[in-house]
Design a protein around this motif. Structure first.
Motif, PDB file in Angstrom:
ATOM      1  N   VAL A   1       0.826  -1.061   0.113  1.00 27.86           N
ATOM      2  CA  VAL A   1       0.124  -0.159   0.053  1.00 27.86           C
ATOM      3  C   VAL A   1       0.947   1.355  -0.082  1.00 27.86           C
ATOM      4  CG1 VAL A   1      -0.368   0.126   2.416  1.00 27.86           C
ATOM      5  CG2 VAL A   1      -2.018   1.290   1.067  1.00 27.86           C
ATOM      6  N   GLN A   2       0.467   2.301  -0.813  1.00 26.22           N
ATOM      7  CA  GLN A   2       1.166   3.515  -0.918  1.00 26.22           C
ATOM      8  C   GLN A   2       0.599   4.476   0.204  1.00 26.22           C
ATOM      9  OE1 GLN A   2       0.347   4.199  -5.140  1.00 26.22           O
ATOM     10  NE2 GLN A   2       2.545   4.115  -5.428  1.00 26.22           N
ATOM     11  N   GLY A   3       1.298   5.284   0.977  1.00 22.79           N
ATOM     12  CA  GLY A   3       0.868   6.306   1.850  1.00 22.79           C
ATOM     13  C   GLY A   3       0.126   7.462   1.466  1.00 22.79           C
ATOM     14  N   GLU A   4       0.388   7.772   0.197  1.00 22.77           N
ATOM     15  CA  GLU A   4      -0.131   9.318  -0.302  1.00 22.77           C
ATOM     16  C   GLU A   4      -1.833   9.352  -0.334  1.00 22.77           C
ATOM     17  OE1 GLU A   4       1.769  12.105  -1.364  1.00 22.77           O
ATOM     18  OE2 GLU A   4       3.465  10.591  -0.373  1.00 22.77           O
ATOM     19  N   PRO A   5      -2.239  10.248  -0.094  1.00 20.57           N
ATOM     20  CA  PRO A   5      -3.517  10.550  -0.086  1.00 20.57           C
ATOM     21  C   PRO A   5      -4.164   9.948  -1.629  1.00 20.57           C
ATOM     22  CG  PRO A   5      -2.620  12.317   0.875  1.00 20.57           C
ATOM     23  CD  PRO A   5      -1.529  11.501   0.251  1.00 20.57           C
ATOM     24  N   GLY A   6      -5.196   9.489  -1.636  1.00 16.23           N
ATOM     25  CA  GLY A   6      -5.835   8.799  -2.883  1.00 16.23           C
ATOM     26  C   GLY A   6      -4.893   7.742  -3.535  1.00 16.23           C
ATOM     27  N   GLN A   7      -3.868   7.294  -2.854  1.00 18.80           N
ATOM     28  CA  GLN A   7      -2.965   6.414  -3.434  1.00 18.80           C
ATOM     29  C   GLN A   7      -3.208   5.159  -2.600  1.00 18.80           C
ATOM     30  OE1 GLN A   7      -0.784   6.591  -6.339  1.00 18.80           O
ATOM     31  NE2 GLN A   7      -1.928   8.530  -6.937  1.00 18.80           N
ATOM     32  N   ASN A   8      -3.917   4.900  -1.740  1.00 16.72           N
ATOM     33  CA  ASN A   8      -3.776   3.854  -0.707  1.00 16.72           C
ATOM     34  C   ASN A   8      -4.680   2.362  -1.157  1.00 16.72           C
ATOM     35  OD1 ASN A   8      -6.367   4.757  -0.603  1.00 16.72           O
ATOM     36  ND2 ASN A   8      -5.932   5.490   1.525  1.00 16.72           N
ATOM     37  N   LYS A   9      -4.584   2.224  -2.408  1.00 12.72           N
ATOM     38  CA  LYS A   9      -5.084   1.157  -2.942  1.00 12.72           C
ATOM     39  C   LYS A   9      -4.149  -0.094  -2.622  1.00 12.72           C
ATOM     40  CE  LYS A   9      -7.387   0.153  -6.614  1.00 12.72           C
ATOM     41  NZ  LYS A   9      -7.873   0.206  -8.277  1.00 12.72           N
ATOM     42  N   SER A  10      -4.613  -1.030  -2.205  1.00 12.53           N
ATOM     43  CA  SER A  10      -3.427  -2.136  -2.117  1.00 12.53           C
ATOM     44  C   SER A  10      -3.089  -2.871  -3.403  1.00 12.53           C
ATOM     45  CB  SER A  10      -3.890  -3.268  -1.246  1.00 12.53           C
ATOM     46  OG  SER A  10      -4.956  -4.091  -1.497  1.00 12.53           O
ATOM     47  N   PHE A  11      -1.778  -3.357  -3.495  1.00  9.63           N
ATOM     48  CA  PHE A  11      -1.365  -4.169  -4.925  1.00  9.63           C
ATOM     49  C   PHE A  11      -0.645  -5.204  -4.543  1.00  9.63           C
ATOM     50  CE2 PHE A  11       1.012  -0.241  -4.311  1.00  9.63           C
ATOM     51  CZ  PHE A  11       2.331  -0.833  -4.516  1.00  9.63           C
ATOM     52  N   LEU A  12      -0.396  -6.016  -5.401  1.00  3.99           N
ATOM     53  CA  LEU A  12       0.424  -7.407  -5.201  1.00  3.99           C
ATOM     54  C   LEU A  12       1.757  -7.051  -5.920  1.00  3.99           C
ATOM     55  CD1 LEU A  12      -1.948 -10.312  -5.046  1.00  3.99           C
ATOM     56  CD2 LEU A  12      -0.937  -9.218  -3.064  1.00  3.99           C
ATOM     57  N   ILE A  13       2.873  -7.312  -5.289  1.00  9.09           N
ATOM     58  CA  ILE A  13       4.269  -7.445  -6.014  1.00  9.09           C
ATOM     59  C   ILE A  13       4.557  -8.712  -5.747  1.00  9.09           C
ATOM     60  CG2 ILE A  13       6.412  -6.779  -6.044  1.00  9.09           C
ATOM     61  CD1 ILE A  13       5.728  -4.125  -4.865  1.00  9.09           C
ATOM     62  N   THR A  14       5.075  -9.386  -6.864  1.00  4.39           N
ATOM     63  CA  THR A  14       5.621 -10.779  -6.819  1.00  4.39           C
ATOM     64  C   THR A  14       7.132 -10.708  -7.403  1.00  4.39           C
ATOM     65  OG1 THR A  14       3.377 -11.760  -7.232  1.00  4.39           O
ATOM     66  CG2 THR A  14       5.343 -13.259  -7.705  1.00  4.39           C
ATOM     67  N   ALA A  15       8.054 -11.195  -6.739  1.00  8.18           N
ATOM     68  CA  ALA A  15       9.299 -11.245  -6.889  1.00  8.18           C
ATOM     69  C   ALA A  15       9.804 -12.837  -6.959  1.00  8.18           C
ATOM     70  CB  ALA A  15      10.157 -10.264  -6.070  1.00  8.18           C
ATOM     71  N   VAL A  16      10.370 -12.948  -8.144  1.00  6.51           N
ATOM     72  CA  VAL A  16      10.811 -14.387  -8.380  1.00  6.51           C
ATOM     73  C   VAL A  16      12.157 -14.326  -9.088  1.00  6.51           C
ATOM     74  CG1 VAL A  16       8.437 -15.581  -8.505  1.00  6.51           C
ATOM     75  CG2 VAL A  16       9.758 -14.648 -10.592  1.00  6.51           C
ATOM     76  N   ARG A  17      12.779 -15.485  -8.753  1.00  6.79           N
ATOM     77  CA  ARG A  17      14.158 -15.224  -9.528  1.00  6.79           C
ATOM     78  C   ARG A  17      14.178 -15.668 -11.048  1.00  6.79           C
ATOM     79  NH1 ARG A  17      19.028 -17.582  -6.905  1.00  6.79           N
ATOM     80  NH2 ARG A  17      17.874 -17.704  -5.092  1.00  6.79           N
ATOM     81  N   PHE A  18      14.539 -14.848 -11.837  1.00  5.43           N
ATOM     82  CA  PHE A  18      14.636 -15.059 -13.187  1.00  5.43           C
ATOM     83  C   PHE A  18      15.842 -16.046 -13.494  1.00  5.43           C
ATOM     84  CE2 PHE A  18      15.961 -13.926 -17.364  1.00  5.43           C
ATOM     85  CZ  PHE A  18      14.809 -14.320 -18.247  1.00  5.43           C
ATOM     86  N   ASP A  19      17.120 -15.661 -12.913  1.00  8.71           N
ATOM     87  CA  ASP A  19      18.108 -16.313 -13.226  1.00  8.71           C
ATOM     88  C   ASP A  19      19.196 -16.009 -12.015  1.00  8.71           C
ATOM     89  OD1 ASP A  19      19.482 -13.823 -13.790  1.00  8.71           O
ATOM     90  OD2 ASP A  19      19.501 -14.215 -15.832  1.00  8.71           O
ATOM     91  N   ASP A  20      20.362 -16.342 -12.034  1.00 12.55           N
ATOM     92  CA  ASP A  20      21.130 -16.321 -10.663  1.00 12.55           C
ATOM     93  C   ASP A  20      21.414 -14.862 -10.645  1.00 12.55           C
ATOM     94  OD1 ASP A  20      21.243 -18.947 -10.321  1.00 12.55           O
ATOM     95  OD2 ASP A  20      23.041 -19.362 -11.116  1.00 12.55           O
ATOM     96  N   LYS A  21      20.991 -13.982 -11.392  1.00 11.58           N
ATOM     97  CA  LYS A  21      21.403 -12.555 -11.340  1.00 11.58           C
ATOM     98  C   LYS A  21      20.102 -11.542 -11.108  1.00 11.58           C
ATOM     99  CE  LYS A  21      25.899 -13.530 -11.734  1.00 11.58           C
ATOM    100  NZ  LYS A  21      26.644 -13.358 -10.670  1.00 11.58           N
ATOM    101  N   GLN A  22      19.106 -11.924 -11.941  1.00  8.70           N
ATOM    102  CA  GLN A  22      18.053 -10.966 -11.943  1.00  8.70           C
ATOM    103  C   GLN A  22      16.857 -11.668 -11.513  1.00  8.70           C
ATOM    104  OE1 GLN A  22      18.262  -9.095 -16.089  1.00  8.70           O
ATOM    105  NE2 GLN A  22      19.143 -11.001 -16.675  1.00  8.70           N
TER     106      GLN A  22
END
Length: 163
Positions: A38-59
């Protein structure tokens, strides 16, 4: 890490160059997984999902999903500047070669194992400089410890998978 997570942000610095080569990137296992943000700015507080996965050994592959919006896809890898880890983030757009896409820089902090703070590098410190890779790195190097370089973006809690 991460913009709706990484929609083009007002005030976010966009560069033609990353802070370093992808070959020098490392994967932080603590960052991997799905995060509800969630962002803290007024009007910007909709939640969203971030998914981070390993693409390779570096990225990483990073996906951002906000209810009612198309997912946004990124690639990211780390660069270190004076013991501070940044993510070089680039949107992956269909039918556009990655070199044509701009980069933006993210500093993240794992406040706890399951709490993530995300800050983006602001554009203001880069006003009136040439946009060469060397000039960009000098600004980041000079300001890495100064709060004026960063803008709060969001705070996230790790989504725990049910067993």
């Amino acid at each position: 890490m991460l913009m709706a997570l990484f929609v083009p942000l007002w005030g976010c610095y966009e560069s033609d160059f990353p802070l370093g080569p992808s070959a020098a990137g490392t994967i932080d296992p603590g960052l991997l997984g799905t995060w509800r943000c969630v962002q803290g700015e007024p009007g910007q507080n909709k939640s969203f999902l971030i998914t981070a996965v390993r693409f390779d050994d570096k990225q990483y592959y990073i996906g951002v999903t906000m209810e009612g919006e198309k997912p946004i896809h990124y690639r990211a890898y780390s660069s270190s500047v004076k013991n501070t880890t940044f993510l070089n983030v680039q949107e992956l757009k269909h039918k556009t070669e990655p070199p044509a896409q701009k980069w933006f820089f993210v500093r993240y902090t794992l406040l706890k194992q399951n709490i993530l703070q995300v800050e983006i590098v602001k554009d203001k410190p880069f006003k009136n400089i040439d946009s060469s890779a060397e000039a960009i790195k000098k600004v980041v190097d000079r300001m890495v410890e100064r709060p004026e370089l960063y803008q709060d973006y969001c705070v996230c809690a790790k989504v725990v998978e049910k067993e």
